[in-house]
Each structure stands twice: as structure tokens, then as C-alpha cells.
Design an enzyme around this catalytic site. Structure first.
Site, mmCIF file in Angstrom:
data_model
loop_
_atom_site.group_PDB
_atom_site.id
_atom_site.type_symbol
_atom_site.label_atom_id
_atom_site.label_comp_id
_atom_site.label_asym_id
_atom_site.label_seq_id
_atom_site.Cartn_x
_atom_site.Cartn_y
_atom_site.Cartn_z
ATOM 1 N N ASP B 176 1.449 3.389 20.463
ATOM 2 C CA ASP B 176 1.921 2.005 20.392
ATOM 3 C C ASP B 176 2.228 1.687 18.929
ATOM 4 O O ASP B 176 1.465 2.032 18.025
ATOM 5 C CB ASP B 176 0.825 1.073 20.931
ATOM 6 N N ILE B 177 3.385 1.051 18.707
ATOM 7 C CA ILE B 177 3.767 0.709 17.332
ATOM 8 C C ILE B 177 2.986 -0.542 16.901
ATOM 9 O O ILE B 177 3.002 -1.556 17.618
ATOM 10 C CB ILE B 177 5.288 0.477 17.229
ATOM 11 N N ASN B 184 10.249 -7.692 14.914
ATOM 12 C CA ASN B 184 11.229 -8.491 15.663
ATOM 13 C C ASN B 184 11.352 -9.906 15.102
ATOM 14 O O ASN B 184 12.452 -10.415 14.912
ATOM 15 C CB ASN B 184 10.807 -8.587 17.137
ATOM 16 N N GLU B 219 7.012 -1.482 23.277
ATOM 17 C CA GLU B 219 6.868 -0.600 22.117
ATOM 18 C C GLU B 219 5.814 0.465 22.387
ATOM 19 O O GLU B 219 5.255 1.053 21.477
ATOM 20 C CB GLU B 219 6.528 -1.420 20.867
#
Lengths: 212, 299
Positions: B176-177, B184, B219
Site C-alpha cells: 500500500d502506498i 492526490n 493504491e
């Protein structure tokens, strides 16, 4: 209710048809061994006349709807016309691929996609062999549509049943086939169309006369 | 005369072979696409020019035409092609040869005896290309080009079944980022998309061809490593973590740095189903997030 064969054919005619089938399937067996290098055992065909709307029932009775059963249908055209239906019960892709001596992919995904195509190729040869030999003896020849696989679920069954006209009289020639040493068997039916019955009666007469 | 014109004008390859499989007719379509003229090939064995046809599948179908008057349908799905011809247009997919559906059938003499075999060759490269694209769309994520979740889940089920039979180990990494929402919000969704793509490219260049890397959602990514024990999977994950941490992704002259959190789990004999394996990796990922991010943990 099964109509009496005599309503449509005299007992002589029926005997001739049975005789033609025996010879045809015998010839087919010999030639198949040449073509696919495997001895295919074809049982003595069973001939039945099936009438008005009884066909769906007959098909339902004779084609078990179960997992892994593959059914394929191929139409043929000419003076002699109808459908060949081939039923392969319970066979794996690997078994099927083993009938042909080609090199096929080993991975599951590709093999599954190819199984259909291999079945179609084998079906095409088997149906063509039997129909071709019968036609030859009857002094005619036929052309074929590509075979297609009938999806084996209730919808597929209904589509197969619906592909025949409701008030059709069909002569069903059924044989059990077995690939020797491969433990694969199934059955083959040739269904003639209503329209070709008159022609067939005529062709049977001609066949007889050639021996008189 | 008119028939001869049709024979040469149709957009179909037509070949006529005799019973010994020597070429008797070779239409203009065949001349054009094979670069072999009728004069060269007529009267010679088809195998002399196309040795790849000297194979059981081709000869079997020829025999069935000659023996039974059969029609044979050689599908692109099974055979790809009969004649190795150059594709006219590959429609964006890499095809080495023109994809073909071929039909074979009998030509008879006056007494109905099969004298020749006709072969019709249809170019179906375009259809095959569309099919290929549909298959890809079905299994790949449109944005990143890596596999999608559905495909990943079907593959992990397969691997699970294989494990039951052959007891081979395999591991999965959930990734997971970190703080993706911030990218964003700060730089816009285009920057976010750019990061997702760059991250995918970076992981793809580190893993093996047999590994299955997929976008699991948002993500979150997932990687399945066949034939890999936990220790090795941890070291791959750690290597990916370092790579990402030390890479500066440049989006429209703005340098962006990200880190990732990862959870790793290995298939054990007591793992009841594929889902529980995913759950373990997911739990480890959650732990990694909770304990400060930019790290690899296992369960």
C-alpha cells in the site's frame, strides 16, 4: 409414443437402411484408423423413427445433462440432410488431446481453451466419416457446416432441442463409439430431416435394385 | 473465363491439391501473400514450399477429405494459421504470422469420386487481435497495465490447488502506498495516477516473470510469488521498499517521493483457503501501517 417404423418405411426398407448403416459404419471404422491412427469401435447402429415433438424427449433421455459432458452438433446438406450429434461424456482436456498425436500445450489455461477446438476437430472427422459413408452408399454426397459445441447447461440443451422443427419426423441412427485403448467413448446420432425422407426411400430402392 | 476471374479476384486464398498433395491451383491471393508465384509452385508438393504443413494435423485433415469427402475447419483458435504468411496489419498486437481460418473440402470427378482437395484461407488477424485485446482488458488494470484483482484472485486459487497437490510453497506480498491521498490532494489526481503507474513499473522491473503482480484496488497492490518461502519473499519486499524510498518520481518538473508499507504471508499446510492467506498478508500490512509505515511485516 413411438410411431411404428412401418408407418414410414416398409420392413424391407428398414432392413435395407440397417444394412446400409452396417456397411457404412464398417467402412468408416477401417478408414478412420487410417486417418487418425486409432481404431474406433462403432457399435451396430440402432435405427429409430421419432415423430412429432417426441424428439426433444428422446434427446433429453439420451443425452445426459451432467458436468463435463460435451455435445457437438454439425449440420449437413444435400439430398440427404440433417444433423450429426456427438456426445462425449466425462472427458478431460488431456484425454481428448491424447486422441490426436499433435503437440499441445501443457498448461491448464491454454489446454482448456484448446479442448473445445480439439473436440470440434475430432467430432468433425467422426461425423463426417459416418455421414460420408452413408451418403456414398446412397449414391449422393453432402456438404457440411462447421461443427459447434453446445454449451452444456439447461439453456444449451433447450437450444439444441429448439433447433429442430416441432413437427419433424426424424430417422435417428445411433451408435456407440469407443476409441480403443484410450478409454474414451460416447455416442453418435445422425438425425435426418423430414424433407429428405422421400428422397431416402427412393435412394433405398435404388440401392436394392443395384443388387438385383 | 469468368470463374477464373473470380478465382483470382476474391479476397480469399484458394489452393487446390491433388491426392498426392501436389499443388494444382494457386490463386492470386496466395501469390500475393506468400510471394510464391503459381508457375513456381504448381505441380510441386505443398510440403516442399511449406514444410510446416508436413505434420499430423494437416495430413489427418487431408486424409479425412480424401477418405470421407469431409469438410475440415482448421480454426485460428487451435492452429493460429496454416500457411506461415506475413501479416498485412497486426492491429497493434504482435503477431508473427497472419492469423487464419482455413476450410478444406473435396472436389469430385464425374463419378463422385474425390479427386482434389480445395483449401480456402481466410485472414482473421483482425478478429484475433480484437479477441486478444478483450482477453487483456478482462485481466488487466486499465491505468497501470498490471493484472487486475479478479485475475489475481483466480490465479491465487489455482496456486492454492497446486499447493494442495504438490506441497510447493508460495508467498504473497500486499502493498500500500503511504499517504497516497495527500499526493492526490496536493498535486492533483493526474499526479496520483502518475505515481500509481510509476510504482507499478518499478515493481515490475524487480520481480520475476512468473510472479503475478496486480492492482488490488485504489493504491493497494498485491504480488504472488510462486515457489517462494517467507524468508525470500521478505527480502524481495524489503528490496522493493528500499527502491521506492530512494526513487524520486518526477511529475511535470515536480519531484515526488513516496514510501510503501507491506505485509507478507506464506502458504502453510494449515492455511485453510486462499482467502485466509490474503487475510494474513492484509493483517500484516495493517500492522505495518499502524507501527509507522515504510516497512515490511509478516504474519
Amino acid at each position: 409414443m413411438e410411431p411404428n417404423l412401418n408407418d414410414i418405411f416398409s420392413s424391407d426398407e428398414k432392413d435395407i437402411l440397417q444394412e446400409i448403416m452396417n456397411i457404412a459404419f464398417g467402412n468408416a471404422t477401417a478408414d478412420l484408423a487410417q486417418v487418425i491412427d486409432i481404431y474406433v469401435v462403432l457399435s451396430v447402429p440402432n435405427i429409430k423413427v421419432i415423430d412429432i415433438g417426441d424428439l426433444p424427449h428422446y434427446i433429453k433421455q439420451n443425452i445426459p445433462s451432467s458436468e463435463n459432458t460435451s455435445i457437438l452438433q454439425q449440420k449437413f446438406w444435400g439430398e440427404f440432410r440433417g444433423s450429426g450429434i456427438l456426445v462425449f461424456p466425462q472427458t478431460s482436456g488431456k484425454d481428448i488431446a491424447g486422441i490426436l498425436d499433435d503437440q499441445f500445450s501443457d498448461d491448464g489455461f491454454t489446454l482448456h481453451r484448446q479442448k473445445t477446438e480439439i473436440l470440434l476437430e475430432i467430432g468433425n472427422i467422426l461425423i463426417g466419416a459416418c455421414v460420408g459413408k452413408v451418403s456414398e452408399l446412397l449414391g449422393t454426397f453432402v456438404t457440411y457446416s462447421p461443427p459447434h459445441l453446445i454449451v452444456d447447461d439447461s439453456e444449451g440443451h433447450n437450444n439444441l432441442i429448439n433447433s429442430f422443427e416441432e413437427n419433424q419426423t426424424a430417422i435417428v441412427m445411433k451408435t456407440i463409439f469407443e476409441f480403443e485403448n484410450k478409454n474414451i467413448n460416447g455416442f453418435l446420432m445422425i438425425l435426418t430431416d423430414n424433407e429428405s425422407i422421400d428422397w431416402l426411400r427412393h435412394a433405398l430402392q435404388n440401392f436394392m435394385e443395384s443388387y438385383e | 473465363m469468368i470463374f477464373e476471374q473470380i478465382f483470382n479476384m476474391v479476397n480469399v486464398g484458394i489452393v487446390i491439391l491433388d491426392r498426392d498433395l501436389n499443388v494444382r491451383q494457386w490463386n492470386r491471393w496466395m501469390e500475393t501473400h506468400s510471394k510464391i508465384s503459381g508457375n513456381e509452385i504448381i505441380g510441386k508438393s505443398i510440403f516442399h514450399f511449406f514444410p510446416s504443413l508436413d505434420a499430423p494435423w494437416f495430413k489427418r485433415n487431408c486424409k479425412s477429405v480424401l477418405a470421407f469427402g469431409n469438410f475440415s475447419f482448421l480454426s485460428q483458435k487451435l492452429h493460429k494459421y496454416c500457411f506461415p504468411l506475413k501479416p498485412v496489419n497486426t492491429f497493434g498486437i504482435k503477431f508473427d504470422h497472419m492469423q487464419q481460418n482455413c476450410t478444406m473440402g473435396p472436389l469430385r470427378d464425374q463419378t463422385n469420386v474425390v479427386e482434389y482437395i480445395f483449401l480456402m484461407v481466410h485472414d482473421v488477424t483482425e478478429v484475433a487481435a480484437y479477441e486478444q485485446k478483450l482477453i487483456e482488458m478482462n485481466i488487466k488494470d486499465a491505468l497501470t497495465g498490471v493484472y487486475n484483482r479478479r485475475y489475481f484472485e483466480s490465479r491465487i486459487e489455482e496456486e492454492f490447488e497446486r499447493h494442495k497437490r504438490y506441497k510447493r510453497s508460495f508467498s504473497i506480498i500486499m502493498q500500500d502506498i503511504d499517504y497516497f491521498k495527500k499526493i492526490n490532494d496536493t498535486y492533483g489526481h493526474q499526479a496520483g495516477d502518475f505515481i500509481l503507474k510509476s510504482f507499478s513499473t518499478s515493481v515490475m522491473s524487480r520481480i520475476r516473470a512468473v510472479d503475478i503482480f496486480a492492482r488490488y484496488g485504489g493504491e493497494e497492490f498485491c504480488c504472488m510469488l510462486p515457489e517462494t518461502e517467507l524468508v525470500s519473499a521478505l527480502s524481495v519486499a524489503e528490496d522493493i521498499r528500499k527502491r521506492i524510498e530512494h526513487t524520486t518520481f518526477e511529475f511535470k518538473n515536480t519531484p515526488l517521493n513516496i514510501t510503501i508499507s507491506q505485509g507478507v504471508s506464506e502458504m502453510k499446510p494449515d492455511t485453510s483457503c486462499a482467502e485466509s492467506l490474503l487475510k494474513k498478508a492484509d493483517d500484516a500490512l495493517y500492522e505495518a501501517k499502524r507501527s509507522g509505515r515504510n516497512r515490511v511485516l509478516n504474519k
